[in-house]
Design a protein around this motif. Structure first.
Motif, PDB file in Angstrom:
ATOM      1  N   ASP A  24       0.871  -1.169   0.000  1.00 23.69           N
ATOM      2  CA  ASP A  24       0.000   0.000   0.000  1.00 23.69           C
ATOM      3  C   ASP A  24       0.911   1.222   0.000  1.00 23.69           C
ATOM      4  N   PRO A  25       0.657   2.209  -0.862  1.00 21.22           N
ATOM      5  CA  PRO A  25       1.560   3.367  -0.918  1.00 21.22           C
ATOM      6  C   PRO A  25       1.617   4.180   0.372  1.00 21.22           C
ATOM      7  N   HIS A  26       0.671   3.999   1.282  1.00 21.69           N
ATOM      8  CA  HIS A  26       0.669   4.717   2.553  1.00 21.69           C
ATOM      9  C   HIS A  26       1.562   4.049   3.598  1.00 21.69           C
ATOM     10  N   LEU A  27       2.065   2.840   3.295  1.00 18.76           N
ATOM     11  CA  LEU A  27       2.774   2.042   4.286  1.00 18.76           C
ATOM     12  C   LEU A  27       4.237   1.850   3.920  1.00 18.76           C
ATOM     13  N   PRO A  28       5.084   1.566   4.925  1.00 18.84           N
ATOM     14  CA  PRO A  28       6.487   1.280   4.637  1.00 18.84           C
ATOM     15  C   PRO A  28       6.614   0.059   3.731  1.00 18.84           C
ATOM     16  N   GLY A  29       7.620   0.067   2.879  1.00 16.03           N
ATOM     17  CA  GLY A  29       7.872  -1.063   1.987  1.00 16.03           C
ATOM     18  C   GLY A  29       9.226  -1.679   2.273  1.00 16.03           C
ATOM     19  N   GLY A  30       9.658  -2.549   1.382  1.00 21.38           N
ATOM     20  CA  GLY A  30      10.960  -3.187   1.519  1.00 21.38           C
ATOM     21  C   GLY A  30      11.082  -3.983   2.796  1.00 21.38           C
ATOM     22  N   ASP A  31      12.218  -3.821   3.501  1.00 23.59           N
ATOM     23  CA  ASP A  31      12.456  -4.568   4.735  1.00 23.59           C
ATOM     24  C   ASP A  31      11.485  -4.173   5.849  1.00 23.59           C
ATOM     25  N   GLN A  32      10.844  -3.018   5.714  1.00 27.68           N
ATOM     26  CA  GLN A  32       9.908  -2.552   6.740  1.00 27.68           C
ATOM     27  C   GLN A  32       8.451  -2.827   6.385  1.00 27.68           C
ATOM     28  N   ALA A  33       8.207  -3.605   5.324  1.00 29.18           N
ATOM     29  CA  ALA A  33       6.836  -3.899   4.910  1.00 29.18           C
ATOM     30  C   ALA A  33       6.143  -4.809   5.914  1.00 29.18           C
ATOM     31  N   ALA A  34       4.852  -4.562   6.124  1.00 26.72           N
ATOM     32  CA  ALA A  34       4.033  -5.487   6.894  1.00 26.72           C
ATOM     33  C   ALA A  34       3.924  -6.777   6.092  1.00 26.72           C
ATOM     34  N   GLN A  35       3.869  -7.895   6.770  1.00 25.36           N
ATOM     35  CA  GLN A  35       3.688  -9.194   6.124  1.00 25.36           C
ATOM     36  C   GLN A  35       2.367  -9.781   6.615  1.00 25.36           C
ATOM     37  N   PRO A  55      -0.038   5.043   9.357  1.00 28.54           N
ATOM     38  CA  PRO A  55      -0.723   6.282   9.708  1.00 28.54           C
ATOM     39  C   PRO A  55      -2.175   6.056  10.146  1.00 28.54           C
ATOM     40  N   GLU A  56      -2.787   7.134  10.620  1.00 30.18           N
ATOM     41  CA  GLU A  56      -4.193   7.075  11.035  1.00 30.18           C
ATOM     42  C   GLU A  56      -5.064   6.535   9.907  1.00 30.18           C
ATOM     43  N   HIS A  57      -6.026   5.690  10.306  1.00 25.44           N
ATOM     44  CA  HIS A  57      -6.912   5.084   9.323  1.00 25.44           C
ATOM     45  C   HIS A  57      -8.162   4.536  10.016  1.00 25.44           C
ATOM     46  N   SER A  58      -9.063   4.020   9.211  1.00 27.06           N
ATOM     47  CA  SER A  58     -10.233   3.309   9.708  1.00 27.06           C
ATOM     48  C   SER A  58     -10.453   2.102   8.809  1.00 27.06           C
ATOM     49  N   HIS A  59     -11.396   1.261   9.197  1.00 25.46           N
ATOM     50  CA  HIS A  59     -11.766   0.092   8.393  1.00 25.46           C
ATOM     51  C   HIS A  59     -13.257   0.181   8.084  1.00 25.46           C
ATOM     52  N   PRO A  60     -13.676  -0.319   6.914  1.00 27.13           N
ATOM     53  CA  PRO A  60     -15.089  -0.206   6.544  1.00 27.13           C
ATOM     54  C   PRO A  60     -16.016  -1.138   7.329  1.00 27.13           C
ATOM     55  N   PHE A  61     -15.446  -2.108   8.042  1.00 29.38           N
ATOM     56  CA  PHE A  61     -16.243  -3.032   8.848  1.00 29.38           C
ATOM     57  C   PHE A  61     -15.657  -3.105  10.253  1.00 29.38           C
ATOM     58  N   ASN A  62     -16.454  -3.545  11.223  1.00 32.63           N
ATOM     59  CA  ASN A  62     -15.938  -3.768  12.571  1.00 32.63           C
ATOM     60  C   ASN A  62     -14.770  -4.738  12.494  1.00 32.63           C
ATOM     61  N   THR A  63     -13.720  -4.469  13.283  1.00 27.12           N
ATOM     62  CA  THR A  63     -12.551  -5.342  13.294  1.00 27.12           C
ATOM     63  C   THR A  63     -12.163  -5.705  14.723  1.00 27.12           C
ATOM     64  N   THR A  64     -11.538  -6.858  14.842  1.00 25.53           N
ATOM     65  CA  THR A  64     -11.022  -7.331  16.122  1.00 25.53           C
ATOM     66  C   THR A  64      -9.573  -7.744  15.932  1.00 25.53           C
ATOM     67  N   TYR A  65      -8.710  -7.248  16.810  1.00 22.10           N
ATOM     68  CA  TYR A  65      -7.296  -7.606  16.835  1.00 22.10           C
ATOM     69  C   TYR A  65      -7.082  -8.567  17.999  1.00 22.10           C
ATOM     70  N   PRO A 114     -15.050  -7.865   4.201  1.00 22.21           N
ATOM     71  CA  PRO A 114     -13.704  -7.865   3.627  1.00 22.21           C
ATOM     72  C   PRO A 114     -12.828  -6.788   4.252  1.00 22.21           C
ATOM     73  N   ILE A 115     -11.601  -7.162   4.574  1.00 27.26           N
ATOM     74  CA  ILE A 115     -10.702  -6.216   5.225  1.00 27.26           C
ATOM     75  C   ILE A 115     -10.285  -5.147   4.223  1.00 27.26           C
ATOM     76  N   GLY A 116     -10.492  -3.922   4.607  1.00 27.14           N
ATOM     77  CA  GLY A 116     -10.094  -2.785   3.793  1.00 27.14           C
ATOM     78  C   GLY A 116      -9.586  -1.682   4.695  1.00 27.14           C
ATOM     79  N   ILE A 117      -8.862  -0.727   4.115  1.00 26.09           N
ATOM     80  CA  ILE A 117      -8.308   0.387   4.881  1.00 26.09           C
ATOM     81  C   ILE A 117      -8.720   1.688   4.220  1.00 26.09           C
ATOM     82  N   ASP A 118      -9.240   2.611   5.014  1.00 23.02           N
ATOM     83  CA  ASP A 118      -9.541   3.969   4.577  1.00 23.02           C
ATOM     84  C   ASP A 118      -8.576   4.893   5.306  1.00 23.02           C
ATOM     85  N   TRP A 119      -7.644   5.506   4.560  1.00 25.97           N
ATOM     86  CA  TRP A 119      -6.612   6.340   5.162  1.00 25.97           C
ATOM     87  C   TRP A 119      -7.183   7.697   5.532  1.00 25.97           C
TER      88      TRP A 119
END
Length: 121
Positions: A24-35, A55-65, A114-119
């Motif tokens: 995602d262009p909003h997120l770190p890439g390369g060695d710092q990318a989320a997997q 960065p700050e964001h929301s999700h279009p559906f309820n989420t649980t971590y 479906p998991i989505g991110i709204d920046w």
């Protein structure tokens, strides 16, 4: 695969699922990318490397971590550590998310859709 296309019952062995970079262009890439290990359209297992920040964001559906290893800081909410569960309502803006600077974190993310991110920015 959409949720409607997913089987009625499924099971995955985490060690057998490949890690793939979450691009995602909003997120770190390369060695710092989320997997992530995409287990179903609404279930991810994620690894954030030490010091990772999203960065700050929301999700279009309820989420649980469900934090499995390490710790993850959610802006002013503070740190959530392994063994903890955190829920967030759809559309609630939070963050930044920051992984533990020494060990990073692993967590299971489950969404009501479906998991989505709204920046935010």
């Amino acid at each position: 695969m959409s949720i409607d296309d997913a089987p009625a019952v499924w099971a995955k062995v985490l060690d057998e699922e490949p890690w793939v970079p979450y691009e995602d262009p909003h997120l770190p890439g390369g060695d710092q990318a989320a997997q992530v290990k995409i287990l179903a359209p609404n279930v991810f297992y994620a690894w954030f490397p030490p010091g990772y920040a999203a960065p700050e964001h929301s999700h279009p559906f309820n989420t649980t971590y469900h934090l499995v290893k390490g710790a993850l800081r959610f802006g002013d909410e503070g740190w959530v550590r392994a063994g903890s569960v955190r829920g967030v309502r759809a559309g609630h803006v939070y963050g930044p998310e920051e992984a533990d600077p020494a060990e990073g974190c692993e967590f299971l993310l489950v969404s009501d859709g479906p998991i989505g991110i709204d920046w935010a920015a």
